[in-house]
Design a protein around this motif. Structure first.
Motif, PDB file in Angstrom:
ATOM      1  N   SER A 183      -5.488  34.293 127.746  1.00  0.00           N
ATOM      2  CA  SER A 183      -4.817  33.948 126.491  1.00  0.00           C
ATOM      3  C   SER A 183      -4.184  32.559 126.522  1.00  0.00           C
ATOM      4  CB  SER A 183      -3.762  34.998 126.146  1.00  0.00           C
ATOM      5  OG  SER A 183      -2.774  35.090 127.146  1.00  0.00           O
ATOM      6  N   ASP A 184      -3.597  32.157 127.647  1.00  0.00           N
ATOM      7  CA  ASP A 184      -2.963  30.841 127.712  1.00  0.00           C
ATOM      8  C   ASP A 184      -3.983  29.719 127.537  1.00  0.00           C
ATOM      9  OD1 ASP A 184      -0.543  32.040 128.068  1.00  0.00           O
ATOM     10  OD2 ASP A 184      -0.351  31.555 130.198  1.00  0.00           O
ATOM     11  N   ALA A 185      -5.189  29.914 128.060  1.00  0.00           N
ATOM     12  CA  ALA A 185      -6.229  28.901 127.882  1.00  0.00           C
ATOM     13  C   ALA A 185      -6.647  28.811 126.413  1.00  0.00           C
ATOM     14  CB  ALA A 185      -7.433  29.215 128.763  1.00  0.00           C
ATOM     15  N   TYR A 186      -6.746  29.956 125.734  1.00  0.00           N
ATOM     16  CA  TYR A 186      -7.036  29.934 124.297  1.00  0.00           C
ATOM     17  C   TYR A 186      -5.937  29.187 123.539  1.00  0.00           C
ATOM     18  CZ  TYR A 186     -10.795  33.465 124.545  1.00  0.00           C
ATOM     19  OH  TYR A 186     -11.963  34.141 124.794  1.00  0.00           O
ATOM     20  N   LEU A 187      -4.675  29.450 123.883  1.00  0.00           N
ATOM     21  CA  LEU A 187      -3.564  28.810 123.183  1.00  0.00           C
ATOM     22  C   LEU A 187      -3.622  27.297 123.318  1.00  0.00           C
ATOM     23  CD1 LEU A 187      -0.655  31.247 124.138  1.00  0.00           C
ATOM     24  CD2 LEU A 187      -1.511  30.821 121.825  1.00  0.00           C
ATOM     25  N   ASN A 188      -3.808  26.810 124.528  1.00  0.00           N
ATOM     26  CA  ASN A 188      -3.794  25.368 124.733  1.00  0.00           C
ATOM     27  C   ASN A 188      -5.037  24.689 124.175  1.00  0.00           C
ATOM     28  OD1 ASN A 188      -1.378  25.843 125.992  1.00  0.00           O
ATOM     29  ND2 ASN A 188      -1.888  24.744 127.861  1.00  0.00           N
ATOM     30  N   PRO A 214      -5.722  41.078 121.278  1.00  0.00           N
ATOM     31  CA  PRO A 214      -5.055  41.231 119.984  1.00  0.00           C
ATOM     32  C   PRO A 214      -3.552  41.459 120.092  1.00  0.00           C
ATOM     33  CG  PRO A 214      -6.213  43.243 120.581  1.00  0.00           C
ATOM     34  CD  PRO A 214      -6.605  42.209 121.597  1.00  0.00           C
ATOM     35  N   ASP A 215      -3.048  41.634 121.308  1.00  0.00           N
ATOM     36  CA  ASP A 215      -1.639  41.922 121.528  1.00  0.00           C
ATOM     37  C   ASP A 215      -0.798  40.678 121.747  1.00  0.00           C
ATOM     38  OD1 ASP A 215      -3.115  41.482 123.900  1.00  0.00           O
ATOM     39  OD2 ASP A 215      -1.539  42.410 125.118  1.00  0.00           O
ATOM     40  N   VAL A 216      -1.372  39.488 121.731  1.00  0.00           N
ATOM     41  CA  VAL A 216      -0.624  38.261 122.020  1.00  0.00           C
ATOM     42  C   VAL A 216      -0.141  37.644 120.705  1.00  0.00           C
ATOM     43  CG1 VAL A 216      -0.725  35.967 123.064  1.00  0.00           C
ATOM     44  CG2 VAL A 216      -1.937  37.879 124.129  1.00  0.00           C
ATOM     45  N   HIS A 220      -1.865  35.012 117.198  1.00  0.00           N
ATOM     46  CA  HIS A 220      -1.815  35.245 115.749  1.00  0.00           C
ATOM     47  C   HIS A 220      -1.110  34.086 115.037  1.00  0.00           C
ATOM     48  CE1 HIS A 220      -3.359  39.394 115.695  1.00  0.00           C
ATOM     49  NE2 HIS A 220      -2.712  39.559 116.829  1.00  0.00           N
ATOM     50  N   PHE A 221      -0.020  33.598 115.650  1.00  0.00           N
ATOM     51  CA  PHE A 221       0.732  32.490 115.042  1.00  0.00           C
ATOM     52  C   PHE A 221      -0.131  31.237 114.945  1.00  0.00           C
ATOM     53  CE2 PHE A 221       3.327  28.678 115.400  1.00  0.00           C
ATOM     54  CZ  PHE A 221       4.248  28.868 114.377  1.00  0.00           C
ATOM     55  N   ASN A 222      -0.762  30.856 116.055  1.00  0.00           N
ATOM     56  CA  ASN A 222      -1.566  29.633 116.042  1.00  0.00           C
ATOM     57  C   ASN A 222      -2.763  29.745 115.104  1.00  0.00           C
ATOM     58  OD1 ASN A 222       0.216  28.713 117.951  1.00  0.00           O
ATOM     59  ND2 ASN A 222      -1.339  28.141 119.441  1.00  0.00           N
ATOM     60  N   ARG A 223      -3.375  30.924 115.062  1.00  0.00           N
ATOM     61  CA  ARG A 223      -4.483  31.132 114.131  1.00  0.00           C
ATOM     62  C   ARG A 223      -3.993  30.963 112.695  1.00  0.00           C
ATOM     63  NH1 ARG A 223      -6.302  35.563 111.209  1.00  0.00           N
ATOM     64  NH2 ARG A 223      -8.554  35.579 110.725  1.00  0.00           N
ATOM     65  N   TYR A 240       0.866  35.405 110.176  1.00  0.00           N
ATOM     66  CA  TYR A 240       2.287  35.303 110.543  1.00  0.00           C
ATOM     67  C   TYR A 240       2.939  36.686 110.578  1.00  0.00           C
ATOM     68  CZ  TYR A 240       1.870  30.267 109.656  1.00  0.00           C
ATOM     69  OH  TYR A 240       1.502  28.947 109.696  1.00  0.00           O
ATOM     70  N   GLU A 241       2.593  37.523 109.615  1.00  0.00           N
ATOM     71  CA  GLU A 241       3.179  38.869 109.586  1.00  0.00           C
ATOM     72  C   GLU A 241       2.734  39.681 110.810  1.00  0.00           C
ATOM     73  OE1 GLU A 241       5.470  39.766 107.673  1.00  0.00           O
ATOM     74  OE2 GLU A 241       5.241  38.966 105.639  1.00  0.00           O
ATOM     75  N   GLN A 242       1.462  39.544 111.195  1.00  0.00           N
ATOM     76  CA  GLN A 242       0.992  40.267 112.374  1.00  0.00           C
ATOM     77  C   GLN A 242       1.663  39.756 113.640  1.00  0.00           C
ATOM     78  OE1 GLN A 242      -0.686  43.003 112.608  1.00  0.00           O
ATOM     79  NE2 GLN A 242      -0.651  42.997 114.844  1.00  0.00           N
ATOM     80  N   CYS A 243       1.847  38.453 113.717  1.00  0.00           N
ATOM     81  CA  CYS A 243       2.588  37.867 114.832  1.00  0.00           C
ATOM     82  C   CYS A 243       3.960  38.512 114.941  1.00  0.00           C
ATOM     83  CB  CYS A 243       2.715  36.354 114.613  1.00  0.00           C
ATOM     84  SG  CYS A 243       3.885  35.530 115.713  1.00  0.00           S
ATOM     85  N   LEU A 244       4.642  38.659 113.819  1.00  0.00           N
ATOM     86  CA  LEU A 244       5.998  39.208 113.826  1.00  0.00           C
ATOM     87  C   LEU A 244       6.016  40.709 114.077  1.00  0.00           C
ATOM     88  CD1 LEU A 244       7.391  37.067 110.901  1.00  0.00           C
ATOM     89  CD2 LEU A 244       8.123  36.968 113.297  1.00  0.00           C
TER      90      LEU A 244
END
Length: 282
Positions: A183-188, A214-216, A220-223, A240-244
């Motif tokens: 997940s961290d590699a996807y984020l960066n 799907p749990d990170v 969801h926020f970055n998407r 954003y709602e799913q992130c929260l």
């Protein structure tokens, strides 16, 4: 409801409740011309969402213990020196120690003096995506070989980002080829794509990432940020709602959700998220 109330739905009282700004701080910003609220049917102030975003910036600077007078002075210089077509709220403004720093694309400067600043990290605002924190010791990361683990390729990507963004992108892609659930590699990697204007690629990357993790919440926020930049606002809002739903403590997700709800005319939901954002800033 009048046209003014539709275009500028927020009153002075609701603004104070959402952002926690004092009446005097808001009055100072108005007096100095940094926000220009409309007037309602009873001559009361009415604020647009652009005003809310600018006032939120002032609020964040106050939370960093920057004096109100210094905030006003810095914003006054910004308004006088920036091109008229560049919206003040489109910049990233943050406190670096006792300095108010401004970043616009690749430039960053001290707001009061206009002096250019060297490398510093700028706090996330609307339109920004979350990077995993960079490692500080460049000498600690050897160049990966073909047999290197995904973790080492990820570390190499972090080490390369400040000076070779293309090589960093390649390193993150190698990490993901070895570990498709990293997940961290996807984020960066996704953040690099967004920052370089490749939002379509970033959205597709985050879709793949969420298929694996799907749990990170930050995925969801970055998407959602990428989708918003593409104009896909209902999908971004759901992101954003799913992130929260996964992590309700991510303040920028509350703020971005509030902004989109407000834009879509969902006043109650906007106020709910603004209130949550404000509570998290205390």
């Amino acid at each position: 409801m009048t046209d003014i109330q539709v275009q500028a739905p927020h009153t002075l009282r609701s603004l104070q409740e959402m952002l926690g700004l004092s009446r005097s701080a808001i009055s100072g910003l108005i007096a100095n011309g940094f926000v220009q609220p409309a007037r309602g049917p009873r001559n009361e102030y009415r604020f647009s969402f652009r005003d809310v975003v600018l006032l939120r910036t002032a609020h964040d600077l106050q939370a960093a213990d920057i004096p109100t007078r210094k905030i006003l002075r810095a914003l006054q210089r910004l308004k006088a020196t920036l091109p008229s077509e560049l919206p003040l709220t489109g910049l990233r403004i943050t406190a670096v120690g006792s300095t108010i720093a401004v970043r616009e694309r690749d430039s960053q400067w001290e707001a009061e003096s206009g002096q250019l600043l060297m490398d510093f990290e700028v706090a996330a605002t609307r339109g920004s995506v979350a990077f995993v924190e960079h490692l500080q010791n460049e000498d600690a990361i050897p160049p990966p070989s073909a047999q290197t683990s995904a973790d080492a390729w990820f570390a190499q990507g972090e080490e390369l980002e400040p000076r070779d963004i293309q090589a960093a992108e390649a390193a993150y892609r190698k990490a993901l080829a070895m570990a498709p659930d990293f997940s961290d590699a996807y984020l960066n990697l996704g953040a690099i794509l967004c920052e370089s204007g490749r939002q379509e690629e970033a959205a597709a990357l985050y879709d793949a990432a969420l298929g694996q993790r799907p749990d990170v919440a930050l995925l969801h926020f970055n998407r959602a940020v990428a989708l918003e930049d593409l104009g896909r606002l209902p999908e971004a809002l759901e992101g954003y709602e799913q992130c929260l739903r996964i992590d309700s403590t991510i303040g920028d997700a509350h703020f971005n959700a509030a902004r989109l709800h407000d834009h879509l005319g969902h006043r109650r939901e906007a106020i709910r998220h603004f209130s949550a954002y404000r509570r998290l800033q205390k």
